[in-house]
Design an enzyme around this catalytic site. Sequence first.
Site, short mmCIF file in Angstrom:
data_model
loop_
_atom_site.label_atom_id
_atom_site.label_comp_id
_atom_site.label_asym_id
_atom_site.label_seq_id
_atom_site.Cartn_x
_atom_site.Cartn_y
_atom_site.Cartn_z
N GLU A 236 1.73 5.68 -5.14
CA GLU A 236 2.85 4.99 -5.74
C GLU A 236 2.66 3.58 -6.40
O GLU A 236 3.53 3.04 -7.30
CB GLU A 236 3.83 4.65 -4.60
CG GLU A 236 3.15 3.68 -3.23
CD GLU A 236 2.26 4.40 -2.56
OE1 GLU A 236 1.62 3.97 -1.75
OE2 GLU A 236 2.14 5.78 -2.54
N HIS B 136 -5.26 1.04 -2.16
CA HIS B 136 -4.75 0.30 -0.84
C HIS B 136 -4.78 1.23 0.51
O HIS B 136 -4.72 2.55 0.15
CB HIS B 136 -3.34 -0.24 -1.10
CG HIS B 136 -2.20 0.85 -1.50
ND1 HIS B 136 -2.29 1.39 -2.78
CD2 HIS B 136 -1.49 1.52 -0.68
CE1 HIS B 136 -1.23 2.19 -2.89
NE2 HIS B 136 -0.80 2.28 -1.62
N ASP C 217 4.04 -3.94 4.50
CA ASP C 217 4.79 -3.07 3.70
C ASP C 217 6.47 -3.36 3.87
O ASP C 217 6.91 -3.76 4.90
CB ASP C 217 4.67 -1.73 4.32
CG ASP C 217 5.10 -0.43 3.27
OD1 ASP C 217 6.41 -0.64 2.75
OD2 ASP C 217 4.32 0.48 3.05
N ILE C 218 7.05 -3.38 2.72
CA ILE C 218 8.38 -3.80 2.57
C ILE C 218 9.36 -2.70 2.88
O ILE C 218 10.38 -2.89 3.38
CB ILE C 218 8.98 -4.44 1.24
CG1 ILE C 218 8.75 -3.48 0.13
CG2 ILE C 218 8.10 -5.87 0.97
CD1 ILE C 218 9.26 -3.93 -1.01
N HIS D 239 -3.13 2.04 4.06
CA HIS D 239 -2.17 1.86 5.02
C HIS D 239 -2.57 1.83 6.57
O HIS D 239 -3.25 2.88 6.73
CB HIS D 239 -1.10 3.25 4.80
CG HIS D 239 -0.42 3.30 3.60
ND1 HIS D 239 0.98 2.65 3.34
CD2 HIS D 239 -0.86 3.80 2.54
CE1 HIS D 239 1.15 2.84 2.13
NE2 HIS D 239 0.30 3.80 1.52
#
Length: 134
Positions: free
Chosen positions: A89, A94, A29-30, A96
């Site tokens: 978002e 996805h 994650d950025i 996490h």
Amino acid sequence: MATLFTRIAKGEIPSYKCAEDEHFYAFLDISPLALGHTLVIPKDVEDDYIFHLDEKTYSDLWAFARKVAVAIKAAVPCERVSVAVLGMEVPHTHIHLIPLNSESDFDFRKEHLHPEPECQQRIANAILEQFQKL
């Protein structure tokens, strides 16, 4: 039009790859909650709701995510790796995977980190190395 995550998996947008196989891709994650915060996605399914996945893709996604979590635990100092499926978002399923040392580390409302690219690359390489051993 392809989602942001599909473009990442295809290599059209740079990412910090942590793991990959024929059907799934994992990358850092950025804007992570913790160093090593990783996103796991199906490469070929752009549906934004995990429970829309067919049974095989759903099961295989979780099996892949489990291997990534094992690799994260081996590469990043943490007590355990937590799991969240939010998907609000980016319109692409996805998962996490977030390294935890306390429950407060798992709070999406807290300020996210902004690690340097060199730090992100070092962590991604460490996770990928562990993943490849599995």
